[in-house]
Design a protein around this motif. Structure first.
Motif, PDB file in Angstrom:
ATOM      1  N   ILE A 282       0.882  -1.258   0.022  1.00  0.00           N
ATOM      2  CA  ILE A 282      -0.040   0.067  -0.093  1.00  0.00           C
ATOM      3  C   ILE A 282       0.871   1.164   0.035  1.00  0.00           C
ATOM      4  CG2 ILE A 282      -1.618   1.319   1.495  1.00  0.00           C
ATOM      5  CD1 ILE A 282      -2.965  -1.344   2.420  1.00  0.00           C
ATOM      6  N   MET A 283       1.855   1.348   0.893  1.00  0.00           N
ATOM      7  CA  MET A 283       2.693   2.471   0.763  1.00  0.00           C
ATOM      8  C   MET A 283       3.371   2.644  -0.449  1.00  0.00           C
ATOM      9  SD  MET A 283       2.548   3.968   3.882  1.00  0.00           S
ATOM     10  CE  MET A 283       0.934   3.452   3.633  1.00  0.00           C
ATOM     11  N   ARG A 286       1.033   4.269  -2.705  1.00  0.00           N
ATOM     12  CA  ARG A 286       0.629   5.264  -2.423  1.00  0.00           C
ATOM     13  C   ARG A 286       1.825   6.307  -2.946  1.00  0.00           C
ATOM     14  NH1 ARG A 286       2.094   8.588   1.997  1.00  0.00           N
ATOM     15  NH2 ARG A 286       0.780  10.285   2.567  1.00  0.00           N
ATOM     16  N   SER A 287       2.958   5.783  -2.721  1.00  0.00           N
ATOM     17  CA  SER A 287       4.160   6.548  -3.078  1.00  0.00           C
ATOM     18  C   SER A 287       4.154   6.966  -4.586  1.00  0.00           C
ATOM     19  CB  SER A 287       5.517   6.087  -2.546  1.00  0.00           C
ATOM     20  OG  SER A 287       6.467   6.726  -3.039  1.00  0.00           O
ATOM     21  N   ILE A 290       1.811   9.454  -5.800  1.00  0.00           N
ATOM     22  CA  ILE A 290       2.086  10.953  -5.358  1.00  0.00           C
ATOM     23  C   ILE A 290       3.055  11.862  -6.077  1.00  0.00           C
ATOM     24  CG2 ILE A 290       3.114  12.495  -3.400  1.00  0.00           C
ATOM     25  CD1 ILE A 290       2.351  10.382  -1.617  1.00  0.00           C
TER      26      ILE A 290
END
Length: 293
Positions: A282-283, A286-287, A290
């Protein structure tokens, strides 16, 4: 007996490398008259938290970056990679030593996979220089989540009988697959992507206990960080504020996490691995979404 000799050689090599890093640090700090005890307690709790989470498989760089920003311990982003590598290298060596001591792993699997990751990282910058970092993050994050869901499905449909505690390494074609996999992971590490979550899920999907991954992935990290931290120290690309606290807190965090991981049962560990891998996936996604400012 031969396996024990190989493992003792690896342990001795880690101890020698650790002593070499400590001597280099001591000489550099004395020559430059650096105060490594400034903001000791801030560094201590950051090291304790980040290296504890690192030992659990979550990684330390993202959490260290966040806590550095919150506490303003590092005020120069250009020194961030060097500061993190140099602060975490000794705790990571302690991780590797601990898990080689407490986890039974076949030396051939340990040496070949760790070496594959090291050489992947060594040549990775040449291979990945034109890669789209955001796309790689998106793909890797998605693959990690899919792999974690497959592992979760196995756990639910075949509870208590999907991982082996009696097998301590990879053999035949699967060892070759593991070496290729770790070489790729080493390449991805040069883009700032961690090796812990991918290796935890890889060994789990191979039907082995994820504890087998721990000495492998930590020896990977120790080898790579030893080489890189030496270069960062020589180039003076380290922020030394809180350094003593970061290292001491990091070592204590590692020992706490090792004690925890070696005392929990296999089913709890499998659940923890699924959680870590999904969180990491997930991280990464998400990164990837962005936009850089």
């Amino acid at each position: 007996m031969n396996e024990n000799i190989i493992l003792h050689v690896i342990q001795a090599t880690l101890v020698i490398a650790m002593l070499a890093i400590i001597i280099e640090l001591f000489l550099h700090i004395r020559h430059k008259k650096i105060d490594i005890f400034k903001r000791f307690f801030t560094g201590f709790w950051i090291g304790l938290i980040t290296d504890m989470l690192d030992t659990l498989g979550i990684g330390s760089f993202a959490t260290t970056t966040t806590l550095f920003k919150i506490t303003k311990l590092n005020d120069d982003d250009s020194k961030l990679p060097g500061t993190m590598n140099t602060a975490h290298v000794i705790p990571v060596m302690v991780q590797a030593l601990c898990f080689i001591l407490v986890v039974k792993v076949e030396p051939l699997t340990l040496v070949l996979m760790a070496a594959a990751s090291f050489f992947g990282a060594l040549y990775g910058t040449r291979i990945t220089k034109n890669w789209n970092e955001k796309l790689v993050q998106l793909i890797l994050g998605s693959l990690l989540i899919v792999a974690a869901l497959i592992m979760l499905y196995r756990m639910l449909t075949n509870p208590g009988n999907n991982l082996s505690n009696s097998i301590h390494g990879l053999h035949g074609i699967w060892l070759i697959v593991g070496v290729i996999f770790n070489f790729i992971i080493g390449i991805l590490m040069t883009m700032g992507l961690g090796n812990y979550a991918p290796e935890l899920i890889f060994f789990s999907l191979m039907g082995l206990s994820p504890t087998i991954a721990m000495p492998v992935m930590m020896l990977d990290a120790a080898m790579i960080m030893t080489a890189s931290s030496t270069q960062f120290i020589k180039a003076d690309r380290v922020n030394w504020t809180g350094y003593a606290g970061l290292v001491l807190g990091g070592i204590i965090g590692v020992l706490i996490a090792v004690r925890f991981l070696t005392s929990i049962d296999l089913n709890t560990l499998k659940t923890l691995v699924v959680g870590i891998v999904i969180f990491t996936g997930i991280m990464l996604i998400r990164s990837s979404l962005i936009k850089k400012i």
